[in-house]
Design a protein around this motif. Sequence first.
Motif, mmCIF file in Angstrom:
data_model
loop_
_atom_site.group_PDB
_atom_site.id
_atom_site.type_symbol
_atom_site.label_atom_id
_atom_site.label_comp_id
_atom_site.label_asym_id
_atom_site.label_seq_id
_atom_site.Cartn_x
_atom_site.Cartn_y
_atom_site.Cartn_z
ATOM 1 N N ARG A 33 -66.776 -6.859 37.472
ATOM 2 C CA ARG A 33 -65.818 -6.056 38.260
ATOM 3 C C ARG A 33 -66.480 -4.756 38.664
ATOM 4 N N PHE A 34 -66.265 -4.386 39.927
ATOM 5 C CA PHE A 34 -66.672 -3.063 40.391
ATOM 6 C C PHE A 34 -65.380 -2.317 40.702
ATOM 7 N N GLY A 35 -64.921 -1.493 39.806
ATOM 8 C CA GLY A 35 -63.628 -0.837 40.014
ATOM 9 C C GLY A 35 -62.560 -1.904 40.174
ATOM 10 N N GLY A 36 -61.850 -1.879 41.288
ATOM 11 C CA GLY A 36 -60.773 -2.853 41.496
ATOM 12 C C GLY A 36 -61.260 -4.176 42.064
ATOM 13 N N ILE A 37 -62.551 -4.276 42.389
ATOM 14 C CA ILE A 37 -63.055 -5.511 43.019
ATOM 15 C C ILE A 37 -63.641 -6.433 41.955
ATOM 16 N N THR A 38 -63.191 -7.685 41.955
ATOM 17 C CA THR A 38 -63.815 -8.663 41.061
ATOM 18 C C THR A 38 -64.879 -9.388 41.876
ATOM 19 N N ALA A 39 -66.132 -9.004 41.651
ATOM 20 C CA ALA A 39 -67.236 -9.574 42.438
ATOM 21 C C ALA A 39 -67.584 -10.975 41.957
ATOM 22 N N LEU A 40 -67.463 -11.221 40.651
ATOM 23 C CA LEU A 40 -67.681 -12.562 40.083
ATOM 24 C C LEU A 40 -66.554 -12.840 39.100
ATOM 25 N N GLY A 57 -73.175 -18.961 49.858
ATOM 26 C CA GLY A 57 -71.771 -18.587 50.027
ATOM 27 C C GLY A 57 -71.660 -17.589 51.165
ATOM 28 N N PRO A 58 -70.469 -17.439 51.708
ATOM 29 C CA PRO A 58 -70.286 -16.497 52.824
ATOM 30 C C PRO A 58 -70.571 -15.059 52.394
ATOM 31 N N ASN A 59 -70.608 -14.163 53.364
ATOM 32 C CA ASN A 59 -70.836 -12.744 53.056
ATOM 33 C C ASN A 59 -69.822 -12.254 52.034
ATOM 34 N N GLY A 60 -70.324 -11.499 51.057
ATOM 35 C CA GLY A 60 -69.423 -10.910 50.058
ATOM 36 C C GLY A 60 -68.982 -11.887 48.977
ATOM 37 N N ALA A 61 -69.574 -13.105 48.967
ATOM 38 C CA ALA A 61 -69.129 -14.128 48.003
ATOM 39 C C ALA A 61 -69.527 -13.799 46.564
ATOM 40 N N GLY A 62 -70.566 -12.961 46.403
ATOM 41 C CA GLY A 62 -70.987 -12.617 45.044
ATOM 42 C C GLY A 62 -72.399 -13.072 44.695
ATOM 43 N N LYS A 63 -73.152 -13.549 45.684
ATOM 44 C CA LYS A 63 -74.503 -14.088 45.418
ATOM 45 C C LYS A 63 -75.429 -13.026 44.832
ATOM 46 N N THR A 64 -75.481 -11.879 45.508
ATOM 47 C CA THR A 64 -76.396 -10.830 45.039
ATOM 48 C C THR A 64 -75.969 -10.319 43.672
ATOM 49 N N THR A 65 -74.676 -10.208 43.469
ATOM 50 C CA THR A 65 -74.197 -9.756 42.157
ATOM 51 C C THR A 65 -74.648 -10.733 41.076
ATOM 52 N N CYS A 66 -74.539 -12.010 41.364
ATOM 53 C CA CYS A 66 -74.938 -13.034 40.390
ATOM 54 C C CYS A 66 -76.444 -12.945 40.125
ATOM 55 N N ASP A 198 -84.550 -13.550 46.403
ATOM 56 C CA ASP A 198 -83.351 -13.042 47.073
ATOM 57 C C ASP A 198 -83.622 -12.951 48.572
ATOM 58 N N GLU A 199 -83.033 -13.853 49.325
ATOM 59 C CA GLU A 199 -83.179 -13.926 50.785
ATOM 60 C C GLU A 199 -84.638 -13.829 51.237
ATOM 61 N N PRO A 200 -85.476 -14.743 50.758
ATOM 62 C CA PRO A 200 -86.897 -14.665 51.102
ATOM 63 C C PRO A 200 -87.184 -14.948 52.572
ATOM 64 N N GLU A 229 -79.991 -17.461 49.625
ATOM 65 C CA GLU A 229 -80.484 -17.525 51.005
ATOM 66 C C GLU A 229 -79.335 -17.842 51.960
ATOM 67 N N HIS A 230 -79.392 -17.205 53.140
ATOM 68 C CA HIS A 230 -78.388 -17.476 54.176
ATOM 69 C C HIS A 230 -78.815 -18.586 55.130
ATOM 70 N N HIS A 231 -80.126 -18.802 55.265
ATOM 71 C CA HIS A 231 -80.582 -19.791 56.259
ATOM 72 C C HIS A 231 -80.370 -21.198 55.703
HETATM 73 N N1 LIG Z 1 -72.139 -1.811 43.551
HETATM 74 C C1 LIG Z 1 -70.986 -2.249 44.049
HETATM 75 N N2 LIG Z 1 -69.870 -1.481 44.034
HETATM 76 C C2 LIG Z 1 -68.695 -1.935 44.526
HETATM 77 N N3 LIG Z 1 -68.528 -3.159 45.052
HETATM 78 C C3 LIG Z 1 -69.592 -3.962 45.098
HETATM 79 C C4 LIG Z 1 -70.874 -3.554 44.607
HETATM 80 N N4 LIG Z 1 -71.759 -4.582 44.797
HETATM 81 C C5 LIG Z 1 -71.055 -5.579 45.368
HETATM 82 N N5 LIG Z 1 -69.767 -5.204 45.559
HETATM 83 C C6 LIG Z 1 -68.696 -6.031 46.123
HETATM 84 O O1 LIG Z 1 -68.704 -7.244 45.386
HETATM 85 C C7 LIG Z 1 -68.467 -8.359 46.261
HETATM 86 C C8 LIG Z 1 -69.642 -9.313 46.172
HETATM 87 O O2 LIG Z 1 -70.774 -8.690 46.787
HETATM 88 P P1 LIG Z 1 -72.217 -9.351 46.825
HETATM 89 O O3 LIG Z 1 -73.127 -8.374 47.484
HETATM 90 O O4 LIG Z 1 -72.567 -9.846 45.488
HETATM 91 O O5 LIG Z 1 -71.974 -10.595 47.784
HETATM 92 P P2 LIG Z 1 -73.045 -11.473 48.576
HETATM 93 O O6 LIG Z 1 -72.558 -12.879 48.507
HETATM 94 O O7 LIG Z 1 -74.396 -11.203 48.078
HETATM 95 O O8 LIG Z 1 -72.871 -10.909 50.051
HETATM 96 P P3 LIG Z 1 -73.922 -10.863 51.280
HETATM 97 O O9 LIG Z 1 -74.188 -12.270 51.665
HETATM 98 O O10 LIG Z 1 -73.153 -10.132 52.333
HETATM 99 O O11 LIG Z 1 -75.141 -10.133 50.794
HETATM 100 C C9 LIG Z 1 -68.239 -7.764 47.636
HETATM 101 O O12 LIG Z 1 -66.852 -7.600 47.811
HETATM 102 C C10 LIG Z 1 -68.952 -6.437 47.572
HETATM 103 O O13 LIG Z 1 -68.356 -5.511 48.478
#
Ligand SMILES: Nc1ncnc2c1ncn2[C@@H]1O[C@H](COP(=O)(O)OP(=O)(O)OP(=O)(O)O)[C@@H](O)[C@H]1O
Length: 281
Positions: A33-40, A57-66, A198-200, A229-231
């Motif tokens: 969780r990032f504040g009120g956002i549940t990223a994963l 996964g689509p933009n914002g799905a949580g890939k980078t967080t994972c 990460d997105e090579p 990767e997005h491609h």
């Molecule tokens: N440091 C952070 N602080 C607050 N919210 C964050 C932070 N990092 C990610 N998020 C939020 O967590 C969610 C998942 O983000 P993440 O970057 O993991 O997705 P993603 O699948 O990698 O997206 P993209 O394909 O656009 O890179 C999004 O809603 C993003 O706005």
Amino acid sequence: MPTTADPPVTPARGAASEHPAGPLLSLSGVTVRFGGITALSDVGLEVAPHRVTGLIGPNGAGKTTCFNVVCGFVRPDEGTMTWRGQTLANPPRAHELSGLGISRTLQGLGLFDRMTVLDNVMVGAERHARAGFFSTLFGLPRSSKEEKALRERAHAALADLGIAAHAGRLPGSLPYPLRKRVALARALVSDPDLLMLDEPASGLSNDEMAELGEIIRSVSTRAAVLLVEHHMDLVMSVCDHIVVLDFGKVIAAGPPERIQGDEAVQAAYLGEVADHEAGDH
Ligand SMILES: Nc1ncnc2c1ncn2[C@@H]1O[C@H](COP(=O)(O)OP(=O)(O)OP(=O)(O)O)[C@@H](O)[C@H]1O
């Protein structure tokens, strides 16, 4: 807890591992969780030895967080990480990765501008150097035998990626696709068991992407690969197994051909297209 076992497209809680020898890496119940956002939310995935696992996964799905959870940049609020069958009390910190046998390349390449290509790659050979990372970085003395062995390793890593001729140059003097190869050589020189990318493919032409695909497949003969990767062409052509995230949850996992036909995955990506189109008006 979702797992990435192949037979069910929608991963089943508590399903048995598909890998007889066990997965190399697994995440279980990971919530961030990032504040009120549940990223994963309750994310589980497995990376098998010598397989290419895609995380899409689509933009914002949580890939980078994972990805960042596995490389120690983000501490999960809940969940566990298992490496070679051992549950880690805490996910590794970034500086502990190399010792575990995990290497990564990031979107920003993170090369040292004032060090030659060869020295940049030698920094990555820390796992094999007694004197370690700081000696390389700060030019501290190490035994000439050790120095020579490291140089040879670094040269071999550059040669493997077809860029040995650039060993003496500064990274900034090379075109971007070659700098990417330097970053990849630095990640591979430590002979990792898991390479995380990460997105090579970002910023690469179609031909360069095809070459990258060949490199990834060849790496998988000696290491597992976790690919964010997005491609989609690249993902579908190189991955043995794909995990799909949407809104922080695993919505599907399986081999590429099954993922391509999965309705939940198609709906998630269609939603993304619809969002883009709505944004265009
Ligand atoms: N440091 C952070 N602080 C607050 N919210 C964050 C932070 N990092 C990610 N998020 C939020 O967590 C969610 C998942 O983000 P993440 O970057 O993991 O997705 P993603 O699948 O990698 O997206 P993209 O394909 O656009 O890179 C999004 O809603 C993003 O706005």
